[in-house]
Design a protein around this motif. Sequence first.
Motif, mmCIF file in Angstrom:
data_model
loop_
_atom_site.group_PDB
_atom_site.id
_atom_site.type_symbol
_atom_site.label_atom_id
_atom_site.label_comp_id
_atom_site.label_asym_id
_atom_site.label_seq_id
_atom_site.Cartn_x
_atom_site.Cartn_y
_atom_site.Cartn_z
ATOM 1 N N VAL A 51 16.546 -48.561 46.434
ATOM 2 C CA VAL A 51 17.504 -49.668 46.459
ATOM 3 C C VAL A 51 17.178 -50.571 47.642
ATOM 4 O O VAL A 51 17.053 -50.104 48.774
ATOM 5 C CB VAL A 51 18.952 -49.138 46.599
ATOM 6 N N ALA A 52 17.043 -51.869 47.359
ATOM 7 C CA ALA A 52 16.759 -52.843 48.420
ATOM 8 C C ALA A 52 17.653 -54.056 48.241
ATOM 9 O O ALA A 52 18.083 -54.366 47.129
ATOM 10 C CB ALA A 52 15.296 -53.258 48.377
ATOM 11 N N TYR A 53 17.916 -54.725 49.367
ATOM 12 C CA TYR A 53 18.672 -55.975 49.308
ATOM 13 C C TYR A 53 18.253 -56.883 50.450
ATOM 14 O O TYR A 53 17.672 -56.423 51.440
ATOM 15 C CB TYR A 53 20.187 -55.713 49.321
ATOM 16 N N ILE A 54 18.525 -58.170 50.271
ATOM 17 C CA ILE A 54 18.267 -59.178 51.306
ATOM 18 C C ILE A 54 19.627 -59.600 51.857
ATOM 19 O O ILE A 54 20.401 -60.266 51.166
ATOM 20 C CB ILE A 54 17.528 -60.416 50.730
ATOM 21 N N PRO A 55 19.947 -59.190 53.092
ATOM 22 C CA PRO A 55 21.273 -59.480 53.648
ATOM 23 C C PRO A 55 21.499 -60.973 53.865
ATOM 24 O O PRO A 55 20.555 -61.731 54.096
ATOM 25 C CB PRO A 55 21.280 -58.751 54.988
ATOM 26 N N GLY A 104 19.710 -61.120 47.259
ATOM 27 C CA GLY A 104 19.074 -60.463 46.136
ATOM 28 C C GLY A 104 19.165 -58.959 46.269
ATOM 29 O O GLY A 104 19.342 -58.436 47.381
ATOM 30 N N VAL A 105 19.057 -58.278 45.151
ATOM 31 C CA VAL A 105 19.095 -56.817 45.115
ATOM 32 C C VAL A 105 18.038 -56.348 44.130
ATOM 33 O O VAL A 105 17.874 -56.932 43.055
ATOM 34 C CB VAL A 105 20.482 -56.291 44.661
ATOM 35 N N GLU A 140 6.933 -57.521 47.224
ATOM 36 C CA GLU A 140 7.126 -56.794 48.482
ATOM 37 C C GLU A 140 7.910 -55.509 48.232
ATOM 38 O O GLU A 140 7.553 -54.436 48.728
ATOM 39 C CB GLU A 140 7.865 -57.681 49.494
ATOM 40 N N PHE A 141 8.977 -55.612 47.463
ATOM 41 C CA PHE A 141 9.799 -54.442 47.122
ATOM 42 C C PHE A 141 8.948 -53.384 46.419
ATOM 43 O O PHE A 141 8.965 -52.207 46.792
ATOM 44 C CB PHE A 141 10.979 -54.901 46.258
ATOM 45 N N MET A 142 8.212 -53.795 45.410
ATOM 46 C CA MET A 142 7.423 -52.828 44.645
ATOM 47 C C MET A 142 6.340 -52.178 45.520
ATOM 48 O O MET A 142 6.077 -50.988 45.391
ATOM 49 C CB MET A 142 6.815 -53.509 43.415
ATOM 50 N N MET A 177 16.546 -56.326 38.819
ATOM 51 C CA MET A 177 16.313 -57.284 39.890
ATOM 52 C C MET A 177 17.360 -58.389 39.777
ATOM 53 O O MET A 177 17.517 -58.978 38.705
ATOM 54 C CB MET A 177 14.909 -57.884 39.789
ATOM 55 N N LEU A 178 18.045 -58.650 40.866
ATOM 56 C CA LEU A 178 19.066 -59.692 40.906
ATOM 57 C C LEU A 178 18.763 -60.687 42.016
ATOM 58 O O LEU A 178 18.165 -60.327 43.034
ATOM 59 C CB LEU A 178 20.458 -59.082 41.144
ATOM 60 N N GLY A 179 19.186 -61.914 41.841
ATOM 61 C CA GLY A 179 19.021 -62.940 42.874
ATOM 62 C C GLY A 179 17.567 -63.163 43.215
ATOM 63 O O GLY A 179 16.725 -63.329 42.329
ATOM 64 N N SER A 180 17.255 -63.137 44.515
ATOM 65 C CA SER A 180 15.901 -63.445 44.965
ATOM 66 C C SER A 180 14.858 -62.451 44.466
ATOM 67 O O SER A 180 13.677 -62.786 44.355
ATOM 68 C CB SER A 180 15.852 -63.532 46.492
ATOM 69 N N PHE A 181 15.261 -61.231 44.111
ATOM 70 C CA PHE A 181 14.307 -60.271 43.568
ATOM 71 C C PHE A 181 13.874 -60.678 42.165
ATOM 72 O O PHE A 181 12.781 -60.354 41.726
ATOM 73 C CB PHE A 181 14.910 -58.860 43.538
ATOM 74 N N ARG A 182 14.738 -61.375 41.455
ATOM 75 C CA ARG A 182 14.406 -61.849 40.106
ATOM 76 C C ARG A 182 13.693 -63.198 40.176
ATOM 77 O O ARG A 182 12.772 -63.475 39.424
ATOM 78 C CB ARG A 182 15.679 -61.977 39.266
ATOM 79 N N GLU A 183 14.134 -64.048 41.093
ATOM 80 C CA GLU A 183 13.662 -65.438 41.148
ATOM 81 C C GLU A 183 12.384 -65.636 41.954
ATOM 82 O O GLU A 183 11.674 -66.606 41.749
ATOM 83 C CB GLU A 183 14.779 -66.322 41.741
ATOM 84 N N ASN A 184 12.108 -64.727 42.888
ATOM 85 C CA ASN A 184 10.990 -64.915 43.799
ATOM 86 C C ASN A 184 9.988 -63.773 43.619
ATOM 87 O O ASN A 184 10.250 -62.635 44.008
ATOM 88 C CB ASN A 184 11.513 -64.965 45.247
#
Length: 180
Positions: free
Chosen positions: A84-88, A131-132, A173-175, A160-167
């Motif tokens: 699980v990752a997120y961009i605060p 993003g999440v 980086e997450f993967m 993938m939500l937010g920036s994880f989906r869009e960027n």
Amino acid sequence: MEHEYTRIIEALGEDASREGLRDTPARAAKAMKFLTRGYTQTLEGVVNGALFPSDNSEMVLVKDIELYSMCEHHLLPFVGKAHVAYIPQGSVIGLSKIGRIVDMFARRLQIQENMTKQIAEAIMQVTHAAGVGVVIEAQHMCMMMRGIEKQNAIMKTSMMLGSFRENLATRNEFMALIRG
């Protein structure tokens, strides 16, 4: 529930009153309540206000969070790990709360695809992150112990939500981080 376990044991052709099985219905009911305790939890109760101000805007990742769930189709376990990752955006969530959120959804009758989405949406709802990303890898006893009986198959799901989906760079980086 205990009564119903007695009926199941008897339907299998066993004597539910024999010594080895006498207390099994009570133990099985207690175990099932434990395995599905996510139904008694709420997101607010799990998080319990553990959001902290932060100017960090870089990825926060918790990987290899073990999970134990029950397949809603066969009532058999599936086990694995969540990443699980997120961009605060102005605050971070207490580290243990991410694992608790995973557990809250895992400890219900589930399918992995829905659980992955539920975890991602809950993290987004609580943190208001940019993003999440959530990836879950699990082995399903309904596929290993019955049916096709494939022992080494691992199911992987992602949300993938937010920036994880869009960027794409954020997603990559997450993967890369969960592989490393």
